[in-house]
Design a protein around this motif. Structure first.
Motif, PDB file in Angstrom:
ATOM      1  N   CYS A  83      52.133  30.664  31.888  1.00 23.41           N
ATOM      2  CA  CYS A  83      51.355  31.996  31.023  1.00 23.41           C
ATOM      3  C   CYS A  83      50.139  32.218  32.457  1.00 23.41           C
ATOM      4  CB  CYS A  83      51.375  32.101  29.898  1.00 23.41           C
ATOM      5  SG  CYS A  83      49.382  30.150  29.808  1.00 23.41           S
ATOM      6  N   TYR A  84      49.884  31.026  32.980  1.00 25.47           N
ATOM      7  CA  TYR A  84      48.632  31.182  34.331  1.00 25.47           C
ATOM      8  C   TYR A  84      49.148  32.567  34.554  1.00 25.47           C
ATOM      9  CZ  TYR A  84      45.916  29.824  37.721  1.00 25.47           C
ATOM     10  OH  TYR A  84      44.935  30.138  39.408  1.00 25.47           O
ATOM     11  N   GLU A  85      50.225  32.214  35.460  1.00 22.51           N
ATOM     12  CA  GLU A  85      50.844  33.434  36.594  1.00 22.51           C
ATOM     13  C   GLU A  85      51.022  34.592  35.770  1.00 22.51           C
ATOM     14  OE1 GLU A  85      51.006  30.050  38.370  1.00 22.51           O
ATOM     15  OE2 GLU A  85      52.045  30.348  36.703  1.00 22.51           O
ATOM     16  N   ILE A  86      51.321  34.853  34.569  1.00 22.11           N
ATOM     17  CA  ILE A  86      51.021  36.185  33.697  1.00 22.11           C
ATOM     18  C   ILE A  86      49.774  36.824  33.927  1.00 22.11           C
ATOM     19  CG2 ILE A  86      50.959  37.902  31.943  1.00 22.11           C
ATOM     20  CD1 ILE A  86      54.389  36.933  32.771  1.00 22.11           C
ATOM     21  N   GLY A  87      48.846  36.078  33.353  1.00 20.84           N
ATOM     22  CA  GLY A  87      47.185  36.474  34.174  1.00 20.84           C
ATOM     23  C   GLY A  87      47.514  36.727  35.329  1.00 20.84           C
ATOM     24  N   CYS A  88      47.460  36.297  36.333  1.00 20.84           N
ATOM     25  CA  CYS A  88      47.349  36.344  37.891  1.00 20.84           C
ATOM     26  C   CYS A  88      48.031  37.240  38.261  1.00 20.84           C
ATOM     27  CB  CYS A  88      47.973  35.228  38.608  1.00 20.84           C
ATOM     28  SG  CYS A  88      46.977  33.413  38.432  1.00 20.84           S
ATOM     29  N   PHE A  89      49.119  38.039  37.709  1.00 17.70           N
ATOM     30  CA  PHE A  89      49.621  39.421  37.750  1.00 17.70           C
ATOM     31  C   PHE A  89      49.291  40.138  37.241  1.00 17.70           C
ATOM     32  CE2 PHE A  89      52.724  42.193  36.768  1.00 17.70           C
ATOM     33  CZ  PHE A  89      53.185  43.132  37.962  1.00 17.70           C
ATOM     34  N   PHE A  90      48.637  40.680  36.529  1.00 19.99           N
ATOM     35  CA  PHE A  90      47.765  41.668  35.730  1.00 19.99           C
ATOM     36  C   PHE A  90      46.026  41.868  37.187  1.00 19.99           C
ATOM     37  CE2 PHE A  90      50.678  41.198  32.047  1.00 19.99           C
ATOM     38  CZ  PHE A  90      50.692  42.632  32.897  1.00 19.99           C
ATOM     39  N   GLY A  91      45.315  40.824  37.024  1.00 18.49           N
ATOM     40  CA  GLY A  91      44.648  40.727  38.189  1.00 18.49           C
ATOM     41  C   GLY A  91      45.458  41.252  39.522  1.00 18.49           C
ATOM     42  N   SER A  92      45.946  40.555  40.208  1.00 17.91           N
ATOM     43  CA  SER A  92      46.500  41.517  41.218  1.00 17.91           C
ATOM     44  C   SER A  92      46.960  42.956  41.027  1.00 17.91           C
ATOM     45  CB  SER A  92      48.037  40.842  41.741  1.00 17.91           C
ATOM     46  OG  SER A  92      47.078  39.440  42.018  1.00 17.91           O
ATOM     47  N   LEU A  93      48.032  43.471  39.933  1.00 19.06           N
ATOM     48  CA  LEU A  93      47.886  44.967  40.075  1.00 19.06           C
ATOM     49  C   LEU A  93      46.397  45.451  39.780  1.00 19.06           C
ATOM     50  CD1 LEU A  93      50.515  45.905  38.921  1.00 19.06           C
ATOM     51  CD2 LEU A  93      50.071  46.085  36.939  1.00 19.06           C
ATOM     52  N   PHE A  94      45.973  45.158  38.693  1.00 21.46           N
ATOM     53  CA  PHE A  94      44.028  45.491  38.786  1.00 21.46           C
ATOM     54  C   PHE A  94      43.558  45.658  40.713  1.00 21.46           C
ATOM     55  CE2 PHE A  94      39.498  46.112  38.786  1.00 21.46           C
ATOM     56  CZ  PHE A  94      39.449  46.950  37.473  1.00 21.46           C
ATOM     57  N   VAL A  95      43.313  45.145  41.047  1.00 22.31           N
ATOM     58  CA  VAL A  95      42.971  45.431  42.815  1.00 22.31           C
ATOM     59  C   VAL A  95      43.954  46.206  44.008  1.00 22.31           C
ATOM     60  CG1 VAL A  95      43.017  43.890  44.649  1.00 22.31           C
ATOM     61  CG2 VAL A  95      41.737  43.199  42.639  1.00 22.31           C
ATOM     62  N   MET A  96      45.686  46.184  43.240  1.00 28.03           N
ATOM     63  CA  MET A  96      46.095  47.485  43.745  1.00 28.03           C
ATOM     64  C   MET A  96      45.860  48.646  43.574  1.00 28.03           C
ATOM     65  SD  MET A  96      49.780  47.071  44.323  1.00 28.03           S
ATOM     66  CE  MET A  96      51.108  48.014  42.425  1.00 28.03           C
ATOM     67  N   PHE A  97      45.757  48.672  43.053  1.00 31.20           N
ATOM     68  CA  PHE A  97      45.057  50.499  42.508  1.00 31.20           C
ATOM     69  C   PHE A  97      43.501  50.156  41.780  1.00 31.20           C
ATOM     70  CE2 PHE A  97      49.032  50.086  39.916  1.00 31.20           C
ATOM     71  CZ  PHE A  97      50.051  51.060  40.287  1.00 31.20           C
ATOM     72  N   TYR A  98      42.917  49.745  42.093  1.00 32.91           N
ATOM     73  CA  TYR A  98      41.366  50.028  41.728  1.00 32.91           C
ATOM     74  C   TYR A  98      40.377  48.934  42.940  1.00 32.91           C
ATOM     75  CZ  TYR A  98      42.113  52.112  37.853  1.00 32.91           C
ATOM     76  OH  TYR A  98      42.822  52.574  36.881  1.00 32.91           O
ATOM     77  N   GLY A  99      41.905  47.852  43.930  1.00 30.70           N
ATOM     78  CA  GLY A  99      40.598  47.702  45.163  1.00 30.70           C
ATOM     79  C   GLY A  99      39.886  48.743  45.976  1.00 30.70           C
ATOM     80  N   GLU A 100      40.223  49.216  46.191  1.00 29.44           N
ATOM     81  CA  GLU A 100      39.249  49.805  47.503  1.00 29.44           C
ATOM     82  C   GLU A 100      38.041  50.674  46.785  1.00 29.44           C
ATOM     83  OE1 GLU A 100      39.209  49.823  51.147  1.00 29.44           O
ATOM     84  OE2 GLU A 100      41.178  49.004  50.870  1.00 29.44           O
ATOM     85  N   LYS A 101      38.504  51.410  45.442  1.00 27.04           N
ATOM     86  CA  LYS A 101      37.083  51.857  45.017  1.00 27.04           C
ATOM     87  C   LYS A 101      35.995  51.263  45.106  1.00 27.04           C
ATOM     88  CE  LYS A 101      38.989  55.231  42.033  1.00 27.04           C
ATOM     89  NZ  LYS A 101      39.094  56.003  41.457  1.00 27.04           N
TER      90      LYS A 101
END
Length: 447
Positions: A83-101
């Motif tokens: 379940c830890y990896e599921i959280g990691c995935f959504f954290g990385s997904l957030f960076v993918m969309f909003y990291g540059e901003k």
């Protein structure tokens, strides 16, 4: 203008640098990055011995295997760990969309705080009060924080590193993953002798210490100068580049570097937004680069590294038929060999190059697992020893090659416009594949 010394400047400024300059500042930046990845490694090794511990199974009885054919318990073990990896995935997904901003520094701060919140929730789970559910929720939240950090830290460090040693410095991050895993194994083993819930609560709560150190350090360290220039904050970027090189911000070398970064940023701004460009072809071949970057994480996971790292204690006990105590000791030794095996990578990463080291690591891992499964075809005491040797040989090849390369390679091959997005995309791939491996390994062992 650079912010004046104030409460905001001290804790929220993009130009904080502990008052350090030059090599000292670069060393502290590297230490901060290492702290973030040691936390990641600690989380990888944390559950290996906890899920078989007496007190953990008392607090969360659903994870206790009642018989050799108890598929339900194996499924719960896999779910609680993965379940830890599921959280990691959504954290990385957030960076993918909003990291540059948002920028590199705020994301690492947010990731640290979220990790602390998740660790507190998991540590305070008590029997008869929806304990397993609370523990899982805490693990998922901790994973979100780790996803933010692991997607951001390699880019943040690589953008402030001297190009001549950039590979070695990012490789150092990978090595600290192994050190964090080793600490988790030995702490789990040491606390297994305590006959109370401290046996699992203390190891889980240790995540808070790592995250607090990371948060304190990153608050007082600078933003990436490249990101500042991309946001038209050139004055701050020039100031930071001067501090990093320990020269006057108006020095000719700094002026030339700022001009070079400006030129790259201006060219990238003529394109579309970062996410649409990430999945485009054209001259930049961004989609092809992103797929190559993601493939490194995909194949890292499906070589079986986290089946061994997360469940080495279980593998030694269930598959190789060793006693529970000996399995824990061998698991801790396994993690120590893992940490030591990262040392050769510092000499090989630049000498052999990325591609040859990938090939060396993959070939060595294939041979090692061939030894392990061949020895397990007919289970005898002598064959079990051979299977254990295969596992140890596997982790040596993994530690000196495939551990660090998927974190070094993506930022290097991505164009500047989509560097953060490419790294986050490859990290998302890591977490999805990681989840699959960690979720189903206990079920495969049980069958």
């Amino acid at each position: 203008m650079i912010e004046k010394k104030s409460l905001k400047s001290r804790f929220f400024s993009r130009t904080s640098h502990f008052g350090l300059t030059g090599k000292t500042l670069r060393y502290v930046i590297t230490l901060c990055a290492m702290t973030g990845f040691s936390l990641f490694g600690y989380d990888q090794g944390l559950m290996a011995s906890l899920i078989t511990g007496t007190q953990f199974n008392y607090e969360f009885p659903a994870t206790k295997s009642k018989s050799d054919n108890d598929t339900h318990a194996s499924t719960v073990q896999g779910a609680v760990t993965s379940c830890y990896e599921i959280g990691c995935f959504f954290g990385s997904l957030f960076v993918m969309f909003y990291g540059e901003k948002i920028g590199r520094k705020p994301l690492i701060v947010i990731g640290s705080v979220i990790t602390i919140v998740g660790a507190v929730i998991s540590t305070t789970a008590f029997r008869d009060y929806w304990a397993l559910g609370q523990f899982v929720v805490g693990r998922v939240i901790t994973g979100v924080g780790t996803g933010l950090n692991t997607s951001t830290i390699p880019v943040w460090q690589s953008e402030m590193s001297d190009p001549s040693i950039r590979g070695i410095l990012v490789n150092l991050e990978g090595s600290t993953i192994a050190i964090g895993t080793m600490l988790a194994y030995w702490i789990d083993f040491g606390f297994s002798f305590i006959d109370s819930s401290v046996q699992w609560r203390f190891p889980v709560s240790m995540q808070i210490l790592f995250a607090l150190i990371l948060c304190f350090m990153i608050i007082n360290l600078p933003e990436s100068p490249r990101w500042l220039i991309s946001q038209s904050r050139t004055e701050e970027a020039r100031y930071l580049l001067g501090q990093l090189d320990d020269v006057d911000p108006n020095d000719d070398r700094i002026v030339a570097e700022v001009a070079m970064i400006h030129d790259a940023v201006n060219r990238s701004k003529q394109e579309k937004n970062s996410m649409s460009v990430l999945f485009s072809g054209g001259k930049s071949q961004n989609m092809q680069r992103a797929l190559v970057a993601a493939s490194t994480q995909f194949f890292q996971q499906f070589t079986g590294c986290n089946a061994a790292i997360y469940y080495s204690t279980v593998l030694f006990h269930e598959t190789i038929q060793l006693s529970p105590r000996l399995s824990m000791i061998l698991g801790a030794v396994f993690s120590t060999v893992y940490a030591l095996s990262t040392i050769p990578s510092f000499f090989l990463i630049e000498r052999l190059g990325r591609r040859k080291l990938f090939l060396l690591g993959a070939t060595g891992q294939a041979i090692s697992f061939t030894i392990t499964f061949a020895c397990l075809v007919r289970q005898t005491e002598e064959n079990a020893k051979g299977a254990a040797v295969g596992l140890f040989l596997f982790i040596v090849f993994f530690g000196c090659s495939m551990l660090s390369l998927p974190w070094i390679y993506p930022p290097e091959i991505a164009s500047m416009k989509v560097r953060a997005s490419t790294n986050a995309f490859s990290t998302c791939t890591n977490w999805l594949c990681n989840f699959a491996v960690v979720m189903f390994t206990p079920i495969f062992i049980n069958k």
